[in-house]
Scaffold this motif. Structure first.
Motif, PDB file in Angstrom:
ATOM      1  N   ASP A   1       1.415  -2.427  13.393  1.00  0.00           N
ATOM      2  CA  ASP A   1       2.383  -2.605  12.313  1.00  0.00           C
ATOM      3  C   ASP A   1       2.821  -4.057  12.201  1.00  0.00           C
ATOM      4  N   ALA A   2       3.011  -4.719  13.358  1.00  0.00           N
ATOM      5  CA  ALA A   2       3.407  -6.122  13.323  1.00  0.00           C
ATOM      6  C   ALA A   2       2.338  -6.960  12.633  1.00  0.00           C
ATOM      7  N   PHE A   3       1.090  -6.667  12.905  1.00  0.00           N
ATOM      8  CA  PHE A   3      -0.022  -7.380  12.284  1.00  0.00           C
ATOM      9  C   PHE A   3      -0.031  -7.182  10.769  1.00  0.00           C
ATOM     10  N   ALA A   4       0.074  -5.925  10.326  1.00  0.00           N
ATOM     11  CA  ALA A   4       0.040  -5.637   8.893  1.00  0.00           C
ATOM     12  C   ALA A   4       1.249  -6.229   8.171  1.00  0.00           C
ATOM     13  N   ASN A   5       2.424  -6.122   8.805  1.00  0.00           N
ATOM     14  CA  ASN A   5       3.641  -6.629   8.175  1.00  0.00           C
ATOM     15  C   ASN A   5       3.655  -8.155   8.129  1.00  0.00           C
ATOM     16  N   TYR A   6       3.143  -8.790   9.183  1.00  0.00           N
ATOM     17  CA  TYR A   6       3.082 -10.244   9.197  1.00  0.00           C
ATOM     18  C   TYR A   6       2.166 -10.734   8.081  1.00  0.00           C
ATOM     19  N   ALA A   7       1.039 -10.035   7.877  1.00  0.00           N
ATOM     20  CA  ALA A   7       0.123 -10.412   6.799  1.00  0.00           C
ATOM     21  C   ALA A   7       0.794 -10.266   5.441  1.00  0.00           C
ATOM     22  N   TRP A   8       1.677  -9.265   5.320  1.00  0.00           N
ATOM     23  CA  TRP A   8       2.355  -9.029   4.042  1.00  0.00           C
ATOM     24  C   TRP A   8       3.435 -10.065   3.783  1.00  0.00           C
ATOM     25  N   ILE A   9       4.301 -10.310   4.775  1.00  0.00           N
ATOM     26  CA  ILE A   9       5.430 -11.196   4.525  1.00  0.00           C
ATOM     27  C   ILE A   9       5.014 -12.653   4.426  1.00  0.00           C
ATOM     28  N   ARG A  10       3.830 -13.019   4.948  1.00  0.00           N
ATOM     29  CA  ARG A  10       3.380 -14.396   4.776  1.00  0.00           C
ATOM     30  C   ARG A  10       2.973 -14.658   3.333  1.00  0.00           C
TER      31      ARG A  10
ATOM     32  N   HIS B   1      -1.131  -5.192  -0.847  1.00  0.00           N
ATOM     33  CA  HIS B   1      -0.485  -4.493   0.264  1.00  0.00           C
ATOM     34  C   HIS B   1       0.292  -3.246  -0.142  1.00  0.00           C
ATOM     35  N   PHE B   2       0.419  -2.987  -1.445  1.00  0.00           N
ATOM     36  CA  PHE B   2       1.091  -1.748  -1.832  1.00  0.00           C
ATOM     37  C   PHE B   2       0.070  -0.700  -2.230  1.00  0.00           C
ATOM     38  N   LEU B   3      -0.787  -1.035  -3.174  1.00  0.00           N
ATOM     39  CA  LEU B   3      -1.741  -0.045  -3.661  1.00  0.00           C
ATOM     40  C   LEU B   3      -2.874   0.204  -2.670  1.00  0.00           C
ATOM     41  N   HIS B   4      -3.173  -0.779  -1.833  1.00  0.00           N
ATOM     42  CA  HIS B   4      -4.329  -0.658  -0.953  1.00  0.00           C
ATOM     43  C   HIS B   4      -3.992  -1.162   0.442  1.00  0.00           C
ATOM     44  N   TYR B   5      -4.702  -0.621   1.427  1.00  0.00           N
ATOM     45  CA  TYR B   5      -4.645  -1.227   2.754  1.00  0.00           C
ATOM     46  C   TYR B   5      -5.469  -2.505   2.704  1.00  0.00           C
ATOM     47  N   PRO B   6      -5.067  -3.538   3.448  1.00  0.00           N
ATOM     48  CA  PRO B   6      -5.743  -4.828   3.335  1.00  0.00           C
ATOM     49  C   PRO B   6      -7.168  -4.804   3.873  1.00  0.00           C
TER      50      PRO B   6
ATOM     51  N   ILE C   1       0.752 -10.532  -6.119  1.00  0.00           N
ATOM     52  CA  ILE C   1      -0.255 -10.582  -5.057  1.00  0.00           C
ATOM     53  C   ILE C   1       0.038  -9.529  -3.989  1.00  0.00           C
ATOM     54  N   ALA C   2       1.294  -9.467  -3.550  1.00  0.00           N
ATOM     55  CA  ALA C   2       1.666  -8.499  -2.518  1.00  0.00           C
ATOM     56  C   ALA C   2       1.486  -7.075  -3.017  1.00  0.00           C
TER      57      ALA C   2
END
Length: 269
Positions: A189-198, A149-154, A144-145
């Motif tokens: 960055d905090a927003f994007a990273n928080y979305a990823w690590i959740r 979050h790797f191949l595409h921006y969310p 899912i990640a």
């Protein structure tokens, strides 16, 4: 961004260490020996070495960035977090690319590993390949990640849950630099990273980074160990004895001293 539950990185041990000597053992295989191999074996040797080196650099650099967390001012800490998660996403992508090429080159890469991981026990090689594939299946968040979050921006749909999270208060912070290289948008960055690590830990997102680092490091080391064993045994049996090498001593810094800084001085440029 203000978080009701703030994550604390583990601080690295205090003090700086000097560079220490390391010894490498260099093998130089003559071209005629390498050219005598089949095209399939040459492909496997070169590709697997390339995969190993990229995974190795990304894994230890991500680890080093994570260990620096908590140092410096608030902006430096947020920049370190951004760099760590970026490197972890790149590592995740490279691991998946290796899985993909193992699947697409089922008739080349997999037989190479099976035959050479333990030359006297091909069952061990087959089990090792199966263990690598199983590691991806055991962690559902990896796929899912990687896709989100790797191949595409969310997309908005990907991060709507994060934007609505009552445990996070978004206060937009922007750091303007005289040069664009020092302009930084920490809240973004905090927003994007928080979305990823959740994706890793939906119940306790702020633990997600530690868990992601652990899982990806474990998978990277499993893969690198497999490639080193397979390449080493093949070279020893078909090209040059492993004992036929030239020692090279060089100095290398401690991983504790590795520093990738987002902010840079352009004075004198």
């Amino acid at each position: 961004m203000k978080q009701k539950k703030r994550r604390h990185f583990n601080n690295a041990r205090g003090g700086r260490s000097m560079s220490s000597p390391i010894t490498l053992f260099i093998q130089r295989v003559p071209q005629e020996r390498f050219d005598a191999l089949s095209e399939q074996d040459r492909y496997c040797l070169l590709l697997l070495g390339h995969v190993h080196d990229e995974l190795s650099w990304l894994q230890r650099t991500a680890y080093a960035c994570a260990q620096r967390g908590g140092r410096g001012n608030g902006l430096e800490q947020q920049a370190d977090m951004m760099q760590t998660t970026l490197l972890l996403r790149l590592l995740l992508g490279k691991l998946f690319e290796f899985k993909r090429v193992m699947e697409s080159e089922r008739g080349t890469i997999q037989p190479f590993i099976i035959a050479n991981y333990r030359p006297d026990d091909q069952g061990a090689g087959a089990e090792r390949v199966e263990t690598i594939f199983k590691s991806y299946a055991d962690e559902a968040w990896l796929r899912i990640a990687r896709n989100k979050h790797f191949l595409h921006y969310p997309t908005l749909a990907d991060v709507r849950t994060t934007l609505r999270d009552a445990n996070v208060q978004w206060e937009l912070e922007i750091a303007h630099g005289a040069k664009s290289s020092n302009t930084f948008y920490p809240t973004s960055d905090a927003f994007a990273n928080y979305a990823w690590i959740r994706r890793v830990n939906p119940d306790e997102p702020m633990k997600g980074l530690d868990e992601a680092l652990y899982v990806l490091t474990k998978l990277a080391k499993l893969t690198m160990g497999t490639l080193e064993e397979s390449i080493g045994h093949f070279v020893d049996a078909n090209l040059m004895r492993l004992s036929d090498n030239e020692p090279l001593t060089m100095f290398a810094p401690s991983i504790r001293d590795l520093r990738l800084s987002y902010f840079i001085s352009t004075q004198g440029e």
